[in-house]
Motif scaffolding. Structure first.
Motif, PDB file in Angstrom:
ATOM      1  N   ALA A 249       0.926  -1.259   0.018  1.00  0.00           N
ATOM      2  CA  ALA A 249       0.026   0.155  -0.025  1.00  0.00           C
ATOM      3  C   ALA A 249       0.655   1.123  -0.014  1.00  0.00           C
ATOM      4  O   ALA A 249       0.408   2.241  -0.714  1.00  0.00           O
ATOM      5  CB  ALA A 249      -0.974  -0.044   1.126  1.00  0.00           C
ATOM      6  N   GLY A 250       1.895   1.261   0.848  1.00  0.00           N
ATOM      7  CA  GLY A 250       2.748   2.523   0.688  1.00  0.00           C
ATOM      8  C   GLY A 250       3.510   2.584  -0.435  1.00  0.00           C
ATOM      9  O   GLY A 250       3.630   3.768  -0.863  1.00  0.00           O
ATOM     10  N   GLN A 251       3.931   1.549  -1.066  1.00  0.00           N
ATOM     11  CA  GLN A 251       4.810   1.612  -2.357  1.00  0.00           C
ATOM     12  C   GLN A 251       3.879   2.270  -3.451  1.00  0.00           C
ATOM     13  O   GLN A 251       3.913   3.145  -4.161  1.00  0.00           O
ATOM     14  CB  GLN A 251       5.244   0.337  -2.806  1.00  0.00           C
ATOM     15  N   ILE A 252       2.659   1.780  -3.492  1.00  0.00           N
ATOM     16  CA  ILE A 252       1.583   2.070  -4.630  1.00  0.00           C
ATOM     17  C   ILE A 252       1.285   3.428  -4.629  1.00  0.00           C
ATOM     18  O   ILE A 252       0.955   4.231  -5.571  1.00  0.00           O
ATOM     19  CB  ILE A 252       0.616   1.121  -4.979  1.00  0.00           C
ATOM     20  N   LEU A 253       1.095   3.845  -3.204  1.00  0.00           N
ATOM     21  CA  LEU A 253       0.469   5.115  -2.952  1.00  0.00           C
ATOM     22  C   LEU A 253       1.473   6.087  -3.366  1.00  0.00           C
ATOM     23  O   LEU A 253       1.490   7.399  -4.244  1.00  0.00           O
ATOM     24  CB  LEU A 253       0.574   5.411  -1.532  1.00  0.00           C
ATOM     25  N   ALA A 254       2.934   5.865  -3.081  1.00  0.00           N
ATOM     26  CA  ALA A 254       4.277   6.854  -3.520  1.00  0.00           C
ATOM     27  C   ALA A 254       4.270   6.821  -4.949  1.00  0.00           C
ATOM     28  O   ALA A 254       4.651   7.743  -5.762  1.00  0.00           O
ATOM     29  CB  ALA A 254       5.443   6.107  -2.920  1.00  0.00           C
ATOM     30  N   ASP A 255       4.305   5.568  -5.793  1.00  0.00           N
ATOM     31  CA  ASP A 255       4.419   5.484  -7.160  1.00  0.00           C
ATOM     32  C   ASP A 255       3.209   6.160  -7.920  1.00  0.00           C
ATOM     33  O   ASP A 255       3.519   6.931  -8.667  1.00  0.00           O
ATOM     34  CB  ASP A 255       4.620   3.905  -7.542  1.00  0.00           C
ATOM     35  N   ALA A 256       1.982   6.095  -7.315  1.00  0.00           N
ATOM     36  CA  ALA A 256       1.004   6.613  -7.984  1.00  0.00           C
ATOM     37  C   ALA A 256       1.170   8.273  -7.956  1.00  0.00           C
ATOM     38  O   ALA A 256       0.547   8.898  -9.095  1.00  0.00           O
ATOM     39  CB  ALA A 256      -0.375   6.249  -7.715  1.00  0.00           C
ATOM     40  N   THR A 257       1.384   8.631  -6.844  1.00  0.00           N
ATOM     41  CA  THR A 257       1.626  10.217  -6.617  1.00  0.00           C
ATOM     42  C   THR A 257       2.584  10.779  -7.532  1.00  0.00           C
ATOM     43  O   THR A 257       2.437  11.761  -7.979  1.00  0.00           O
ATOM     44  CB  THR A 257       2.020  10.400  -5.032  1.00  0.00           C
ATOM     45  N   LEU A 258       3.536  10.073  -7.555  1.00  0.00           N
ATOM     46  CA  LEU A 258       4.787  10.566  -8.520  1.00  0.00           C
ATOM     47  C   LEU A 258       4.624  10.196 -10.459  1.00  0.00           C
ATOM     48  O   LEU A 258       5.380  10.779 -10.832  1.00  0.00           O
ATOM     49  CB  LEU A 258       6.168   9.821  -8.269  1.00  0.00           C
ATOM     50  N   ALA A 259       3.819   9.460 -10.508  1.00  0.00           N
ATOM     51  CA  ALA A 259       3.496   9.021 -11.835  1.00  0.00           C
ATOM     52  C   ALA A 259       3.039  10.157 -12.744  1.00  0.00           C
ATOM     53  O   ALA A 259       2.117  10.758 -12.334  1.00  0.00           O
ATOM     54  CB  ALA A 259       3.023   7.931 -12.169  1.00  0.00           C
ATOM     55  N   ASP A 260       3.690  10.452 -14.113  1.00  0.00           N
ATOM     56  CA  ASP A 260       3.178  11.552 -14.859  1.00  0.00           C
ATOM     57  C   ASP A 260       1.990  11.439 -15.626  1.00  0.00           C
ATOM     58  O   ASP A 260       1.156  12.217 -15.885  1.00  0.00           O
ATOM     59  CB  ASP A 260       4.445  12.034 -15.773  1.00  0.00           C
ATOM     60  N   VAL A 262      -0.729   9.798 -14.921  1.00  0.00           N
ATOM     61  CA  VAL A 262      -2.129   9.491 -14.295  1.00  0.00           C
ATOM     62  C   VAL A 262      -2.212  10.739 -13.354  1.00  0.00           C
ATOM     63  O   VAL A 262      -2.933  10.631 -12.222  1.00  0.00           O
ATOM     64  CB  VAL A 262      -2.142   8.273 -13.517  1.00  0.00           C
ATOM     65  N   ARG A 263      -1.726  12.099 -14.080  1.00  0.00           N
ATOM     66  CA  ARG A 263      -2.085  13.197 -13.204  1.00  0.00           C
ATOM     67  C   ARG A 263      -3.609  13.635 -13.095  1.00  0.00           C
ATOM     68  O   ARG A 263      -3.995  14.327 -12.090  1.00  0.00           O
ATOM     69  CB  ARG A 263      -1.426  14.421 -14.034  1.00  0.00           C
ATOM     70  N   GLY A 264      -4.355  13.145 -13.977  1.00  0.00           N
ATOM     71  CA  GLY A 264      -5.762  13.291 -13.826  1.00  0.00           C
ATOM     72  C   GLY A 264      -6.665  12.387 -13.116  1.00  0.00           C
ATOM     73  O   GLY A 264      -7.991  12.726 -12.963  1.00  0.00           O
ATOM     74  N   MET A 265      -5.857  11.590 -12.603  1.00  0.00           N
ATOM     75  CA  MET A 265      -6.545  10.557 -11.723  1.00  0.00           C
ATOM     76  C   MET A 265      -6.480  10.884 -10.317  1.00  0.00           C
ATOM     77  O   MET A 265      -5.506  11.234  -9.838  1.00  0.00           O
ATOM     78  CB  MET A 265      -5.962   9.130 -11.898  1.00  0.00           C
ATOM     79  N   ASP A 266      -7.587  10.749  -9.460  1.00  0.00           N
ATOM     80  CA  ASP A 266      -7.851  10.951  -8.033  1.00  0.00           C
ATOM     81  C   ASP A 266      -7.050   9.768  -7.407  1.00  0.00           C
ATOM     82  O   ASP A 266      -7.049   8.680  -7.847  1.00  0.00           O
ATOM     83  CB  ASP A 266      -8.938  11.275  -7.408  1.00  0.00           C
ATOM     84  N   ILE A 267      -6.307  10.090  -6.310  1.00  0.00           N
ATOM     85  CA  ILE A 267      -5.899   9.025  -5.593  1.00  0.00           C
ATOM     86  C   ILE A 267      -6.158   9.274  -4.148  1.00  0.00           C
ATOM     87  O   ILE A 267      -6.394  10.062  -3.450  1.00  0.00           O
ATOM     88  CB  ILE A 267      -4.164   8.943  -5.564  1.00  0.00           C
ATOM     89  N   SER A 268      -6.626   7.796  -3.519  1.00  0.00           N
ATOM     90  CA  SER A 268      -7.057   7.878  -2.050  1.00  0.00           C
ATOM     91  C   SER A 268      -6.676   6.625  -1.465  1.00  0.00           C
ATOM     92  O   SER A 268      -6.495   5.572  -1.817  1.00  0.00           O
ATOM     93  CB  SER A 268      -8.560   7.710  -2.068  1.00  0.00           C
ATOM     94  N   CYS A 269      -6.042   6.852  -0.286  1.00  0.00           N
ATOM     95  CA  CYS A 269      -5.606   5.679   0.691  1.00  0.00           C
ATOM     96  C   CYS A 269      -6.349   5.570   1.656  1.00  0.00           C
ATOM     97  O   CYS A 269      -6.724   6.499   2.243  1.00  0.00           O
ATOM     98  CB  CYS A 269      -3.995   5.914   0.992  1.00  0.00           C
ATOM     99  N   VAL A 270      -6.830   4.434   2.301  1.00  0.00           N
ATOM    100  CA  VAL A 270      -7.896   4.137   3.281  1.00  0.00           C
ATOM    101  C   VAL A 270      -7.398   3.064   4.077  1.00  0.00           C
ATOM    102  O   VAL A 270      -7.126   1.959   3.637  1.00  0.00           O
ATOM    103  CB  VAL A 270      -9.172   3.687   2.463  1.00  0.00           C
ATOM    104  N   LEU A 271      -7.143   3.395   5.392  1.00  0.00           N
ATOM    105  CA  LEU A 271      -6.447   2.278   6.413  1.00  0.00           C
ATOM    106  C   LEU A 271      -7.415   1.924   7.449  1.00  0.00           C
ATOM    107  O   LEU A 271      -8.080   2.927   7.728  1.00  0.00           O
ATOM    108  CB  LEU A 271      -5.172   2.877   6.703  1.00  0.00           C
ATOM    109  N   ALA A 272      -7.716   0.790   7.727  1.00  0.00           N
ATOM    110  CA  ALA A 272      -8.475   0.294   8.891  1.00  0.00           C
ATOM    111  C   ALA A 272      -7.716  -0.410  10.088  1.00  0.00           C
ATOM    112  O   ALA A 272      -6.756  -1.257   9.424  1.00  0.00           O
ATOM    113  CB  ALA A 272      -9.542  -0.370   8.434  1.00  0.00           C
ATOM    114  N   LYS A 273      -7.887  -0.247  11.174  1.00  0.00           N
ATOM    115  CA  LYS A 273      -6.895  -1.070  12.338  1.00  0.00           C
ATOM    116  C   LYS A 273      -7.618  -2.359  12.108  1.00  0.00           C
ATOM    117  O   LYS A 273      -8.831  -2.667  12.195  1.00  0.00           O
ATOM    118  CB  LYS A 273      -7.241  -0.235  13.727  1.00  0.00           C
TER     119      LYS A 273
END
Length: 340
Positions: A249-260, A262-273
């Motif tokens: 989850a941490g890796q795809i969040l970082a990679d998606a944030t930096l990818a050129d 998919v700049r028009g795509m929203d990104i959300s991370c949702v974590l549950a205990k």
């Protein structure tokens, strides 16, 4: 005068115009409030119902298995693309993949818990999403799956115009392979103009602390979407300010944030205990409930997942109780390397 409700009688002069007014009807909300509350199912009744449901599903599966001819079809490949050299990953798309253009995407690649696996799998099952792509990871443990008579690769993509799911039963831990897997995933998102990528995962939490936690049902989130942020805050969930996120989850969040691309795509991370020591579906229930409420392209019944959470908790408790009973009967002390 008879007992019971009495009616007032008003004399009206002869010849006068009369108008009879119907008694006022109660509003729908008043009628609803007047209804008796349904009796809550007891734990024993719930377990009995779940056992009956399990037996019914088993009987249905056995009947399907008997009637199955054992035939499968080869999917029509419409796109094939390889990423990397030493640790190659190949994206293989099938006919029908274009139907998912513009849909939201839930990433269900597991790490060290079952949260995303259960949540993504539940969405795929309830929406009856077809397999539209698969990802071959060169150099990983050789394995495949058979689902509904159809053989396939371990990492699959299900989807249609409502939702897309990345799904795998086993985690991928090699850093180089994960990097190329994410390149393949983000290439898919760019080509099909995915509107919103949801990355879901569990946060392993000590069993006792989880029981005592006052915010166990509050999700943690991070997003580029104002609408999703407003929704999560309105429902009492907590924004992630600072965190170290090991695993996929941490890796795809970082990679998606930096990818050129998919700049028009929203990104959300949702974590549950989630429970760090025992399998639990409660965290998946929280994630599914939130995403099901926010996404407007579908509305599914999550009662089956809630039932699964109860079944899993009951099974785990029974296994633990049996193990403790055997240990006590044998009068065996706990190994000295265990934390009690």
């Amino acid at each position: 005068m008879s007992s019971g409700t009495s009616e007032a009688i008003i004399a009206v002069p002869s010849g006068a115009d009369t108008q009879i007014t119907a008694p006022e009807s109660k509003s729908d909300s008043e009628k609803e409030a007047a209804k008796p509350s349904p009796r809550k199912e007891t734990k024993s009744e719930l377990l009995k119902r779940l056992e009956e449901k399990r037996k019914q599903k088993k009987a249905e599966f056995e009947e399907q298995q008997k009637s199955s001819p054992g035939l499968f079809t080869r999917p029509q490949v419409v796109h094939r693309e390889t990423f990397g050299e030493a640790r190659k990953v190949t994206l293989i798309e099938f006919s029908g993949a274009n139907e998912c253009d513009g849909a939201p995407f839930i990433c269900g690649m597991p790490s060290n818990n079952m949260t995303c696996l259960l949540a993504a799998g539940f969405f795929a099952k309830q929406l009856d999403l077809p397999t539209i792509a698969a990802i071959r990871v060169h150099g990983a443990t050789p394995e495949g799956i058979v689902k509904d008579n159809q053989p396939g690769l371990q990492i699959r993509i299900f989807g249609n115009s409502s939702l897309v799911i990345l799904y795998s039963e086993t985690p991928l831990k090699n850093g180089g392979l994960v990097y190329n897997l994410n390149r393949a995933l983000l290439s898919f998102c760019a080509r099909h103009r995915i509107s919103h990528l949801y990355i879901v995962d569990g946060v392993p939490t000590d069993t006792q602390k989880l029981k005592e936690s006052k915010d166990a049902e509050q999700l943690r989130f991070l997003t580029t979407s104002n609408a999703f942020s407003d929704f999560m805050k309105k429902n009492g969930h907590i924004a992630i300010m600072n965190a170290f996120m090991p695993g996929y989850a941490g890796q795809i969040l970082a990679d998606a944030t930096l990818a050129d691309d998919v700049r028009g795509m929203d990104i959300s991370c949702v974590l549950a205990k989630t429970d760090a020591r025992m399998p639990s579906a409660n965290s998946a229930v929280l994630v599914v409930r939130a995403l099901n409420s926010f996404l407007d392209s579908f509305d599914i019944d999550i009662s089956d997942l809630e039932d699964s959470a109860v079944e899993m908790e009951t099974t785990v408790n029974e296994v633990l109780a049996e193990a403790q009973s055997k240990m006590a009967a044998q009068n065996r002390p706990a190994p000295n390397h265990m934390y009690m």
